[in-house]
Enzyme design. Structure first.
Site, short mmCIF file in Angstrom:
data_model
loop_
_atom_site.label_atom_id
_atom_site.label_comp_id
_atom_site.label_asym_id
_atom_site.label_seq_id
_atom_site.Cartn_x
_atom_site.Cartn_y
_atom_site.Cartn_z
N CYS A 115 0.82 -1.22 0.00
CA CYS A 115 0.00 0.00 0.00
C CYS A 115 0.85 1.27 0.00
O CYS A 115 0.38 2.33 -0.42
CB CYS A 115 -0.94 0.01 1.20
SG CYS A 115 -2.14 -1.34 1.12
N HIS A 261 -3.72 7.22 1.19
CA HIS A 261 -3.95 5.88 0.63
C HIS A 261 -5.37 5.46 1.00
O HIS A 261 -5.80 5.63 2.14
CB HIS A 261 -2.92 4.90 1.19
CG HIS A 261 -3.31 3.47 1.02
ND1 HIS A 261 -3.65 2.96 -0.21
CD2 HIS A 261 -3.45 2.46 1.91
CE1 HIS A 261 -3.98 1.68 -0.06
NE2 HIS A 261 -3.87 1.35 1.22
N ASN A 291 -9.82 -0.62 -2.00
CA ASN A 291 -8.39 -0.41 -1.78
C ASN A 291 -7.63 -1.02 -2.95
O ASN A 291 -7.61 -2.24 -3.11
CB ASN A 291 -8.00 -1.08 -0.45
CG ASN A 291 -6.52 -0.96 -0.14
OD1 ASN A 291 -5.71 -0.59 -0.98
ND2 ASN A 291 -6.15 -1.29 1.09
N1 COA Z 1 -19.21 -8.92 6.12
C1 COA Z 1 -19.87 -9.19 7.26
N2 COA Z 1 -19.25 -9.46 8.42
C2 COA Z 1 -17.91 -9.49 8.42
C3 COA Z 1 -17.16 -9.22 7.26
C4 COA Z 1 -17.87 -8.93 6.09
N3 COA Z 1 -17.23 -8.64 4.92
N4 COA Z 1 -15.85 -9.29 7.57
C5 COA Z 1 -15.77 -9.59 8.86
N5 COA Z 1 -17.01 -9.71 9.38
C6 COA Z 1 -17.39 -10.03 10.76
C7 COA Z 1 -16.32 -10.80 11.48
O1 COA Z 1 -16.41 -12.17 11.23
C8 COA Z 1 -16.63 -10.45 12.91
O2 COA Z 1 -17.68 -11.23 13.33
P1 COA Z 1 -17.71 -11.81 14.85
O3 COA Z 1 -17.72 -10.60 15.73
O4 COA Z 1 -18.99 -12.60 14.89
O5 COA Z 1 -16.48 -12.63 14.98
C9 COA Z 1 -17.13 -9.00 12.85
O6 COA Z 1 -17.54 -8.80 11.48
C10 COA Z 1 -16.09 -7.99 13.20
O7 COA Z 1 -14.89 -8.29 12.52
P2 COA Z 1 -13.62 -7.41 12.66
O8 COA Z 1 -12.55 -7.94 11.76
O9 COA Z 1 -13.30 -7.19 14.10
O10 COA Z 1 -14.19 -6.05 12.05
P3 COA Z 1 -13.57 -4.62 12.09
O11 COA Z 1 -14.51 -3.69 12.72
O12 COA Z 1 -12.14 -4.62 12.58
O13 COA Z 1 -13.52 -4.25 10.55
C11 COA Z 1 -11.95 -4.14 8.75
C12 COA Z 1 -12.75 -5.03 9.68
C13 COA Z 1 -11.08 -5.01 7.87
C14 COA Z 1 -12.90 -3.32 7.90
C15 COA Z 1 -11.09 -3.17 9.60
O14 COA Z 1 -10.40 -3.89 10.58
C16 COA Z 1 -10.10 -2.42 8.77
O15 COA Z 1 -10.45 -1.65 7.91
N6 COA Z 1 -8.80 -2.58 9.08
C17 COA Z 1 -7.76 -1.90 8.35
C18 COA Z 1 -7.70 -2.44 6.99
C19 COA Z 1 -6.68 -1.79 6.17
O16 COA Z 1 -6.48 -0.62 6.26
N7 COA Z 1 -6.09 -2.60 5.33
C20 COA Z 1 -5.20 -2.19 4.36
C21 COA Z 1 -4.03 -1.58 4.96
S1 COA Z 1 -3.21 -0.87 3.74
#
Ligand code: COA
Length: 335
Positions: A115, A261, A291
């Site tokens: 990224c 980004h 992304n």
């Molecule tokens: N649809 C529905 N539910 C989903 C899902 C989806 N696409 N992806 C995950 N979930 C669920 C999980 O299974 C979890 O369920 P549970 O509580 O029953 O176990 C719940 O949603 C929460 O998951 P979690 O991973 O804790 O969610 P979050 O609030 O952290 O959001 C991201 C996930 C990926 C959106 C977030 O962590 C994020 O944006 N992180 C940074 C990503 C990033 O910047 N990446 C690139 C870097 S360059």
């Protein structure tokens, strides 16, 4: 010593739009979850049967950037190509661009910083121009994620985020060192490599072993500890923007346009609030493209410029954070 400045910008995204509702037909997810957590409404995925790849999309964006720069492919002295999804394990996409654009036998360098790839790529190009070694450098960021994602519920935490696309720019020499790219700032913290990773195929874990392990082995799909990445991203984004501002004696109030980004709209909104910026001072297009990793900053910069949101004299800040971890910023006096 010279400065470098951007004189041509281009982008290419596949026509195929994949909405959040489309994804909910493939896996257990829904539009509300995706929009609430990431801000993404849709992304572009290369459709089956298309000839597009990272290099092909990069070449399409590059042709536009070179034309807008008022140059021809024969004016380009060097190529820098950033991607985590190259067409081949080796050689890199840079040499494919040299061939696809029928260029002279100029050097071609591939950058693998995910990224932050575009930030690393323009920083490298900037150094070559500063020293006078090259005059015009083509910098490309392109990603073909969609073919490598786990499109089942198992992969939903990662797969819904990523999109395909490419952006390119031409950097040229600027004699006035108060204009153009004023500084770039790069960092890494490899102890967190496993927090956002595609672990194989690697030479240590090659294709026959993956095949032998069968469905148990998902190491060829991206793995992300989303919460951990999020927490680090907001801190590092802020730090590296401040570092760039301080280096140039600028206050946060002097930022005219921040192009972060496009990792997650919530991260961009956190940074916007922290720096006290208005909606007009931060450019986001993650809603449309998801992304696109090494392509995201350059696609966003291109669109901001196309929409007339960047003018000569503006202080433009680029910033990125991602796998590695790696992060970086660039401070540009647009000209
Ligand atoms: N649809 C529905 N539910 C989903 C899902 C989806 N696409 N992806 C995950 N979930 C669920 C999980 O299974 C979890 O369920 P549970 O509580 O029953 O176990 C719940 O949603 C929460 O998951 P979690 O991973 O804790 O969610 P979050 O609030 O952290 O959001 C991201 C996930 C990926 C959106 C977030 O962590 C994020 O944006 N992180 C940074 C990503 C990033 O910047 N990446 C690139 C870097 S360059």
């Amino acid at each position: 010593m010279y400065n470098s400045k951007i004189i041509g910008l281009g982008k290419y995204v596949p026509e195929n739009v994949v909405t959040n509702d489309d994804l909910s037909k493939l896996m257990d997810t829904n539009d509300a979850w995706i929009q609430e957590r990431t801000g993404i409404k849709e992304r572009r995925w290369i459709p089956e049967g298309s000839e597009d790849t990272s290099a092909v999309m990069g070449a399409k964006a590059a042709r536009i950037a070179i034309e807008r720069a008022g140059l021809t492919k024969d004016d380009i002295d060097f190529i820098v190509f950033a991607t985590l999804s190259p067409d081949y394990y080796f050689p890199g996409c840079g040499v494919q661009i040299q061939d696809m654009l029928d260029m002279k036998t100029v050097g071609a360098l591939d950058v693998r910083n995910q990224c932050s790839g575009f930030l690393y790529a323009i920083s490298v190009a900037d150094q070559f121009i500063k020293t006078g070694m090259y005059k015009n450098i083509l910098v490309i960021g392109a990603e073909y994620h969609s073919n490598g994602l786990d499109k089942t519920t198992r992969g939903r935490g990662v797969t819904v985020i990523f999109g395909d696309g490419a952006g390119a720019c031409v950097l040229t020499r600027e004699e006035d060192t108060s204009k153009g790219i004023l500084s770039t700032h790069l960092h890494s913290e490899g102890k967190y490599a496993d927090k956002l990773i595609v672990a194989s195929p690697s030479i240590a874990h090659w294709v026959p072993e993956i095949l032998e392990a069968g469905e148990e082995d998902t190491s060829y799909f991206p793995y992300m500890d989303g919460t951990f990445v999020f927490k680090n991203a907001v801190v590092r984004f802020s730090e590296v923007i401040v570092e760039g501002l301080m280096k140039n004696g600028l206050q946060k109030e002097e930022i005219d346009m921040l192009i972060p980004h496009q990792a997650n709209l919530r991260i961009a909104q956190f940074i916007q609030k922290k720096f006290g910026l208005t909606d007009d001072q931060v450019f986001n297009n993650i809603m449309k493209y998801g992304n696109t990793t090494a392509a995201s900053v350059i696609i966003a910069l291109t669109e901001a410029w196309e929409e007339g949101k960047i003018k000569p004299g503006d202080n433009v800040v680029l910033a990125a954070f991602g796998s590695g971890f790696t992060w970086g910023s660039a401070i540009i006096k647009w000209c």
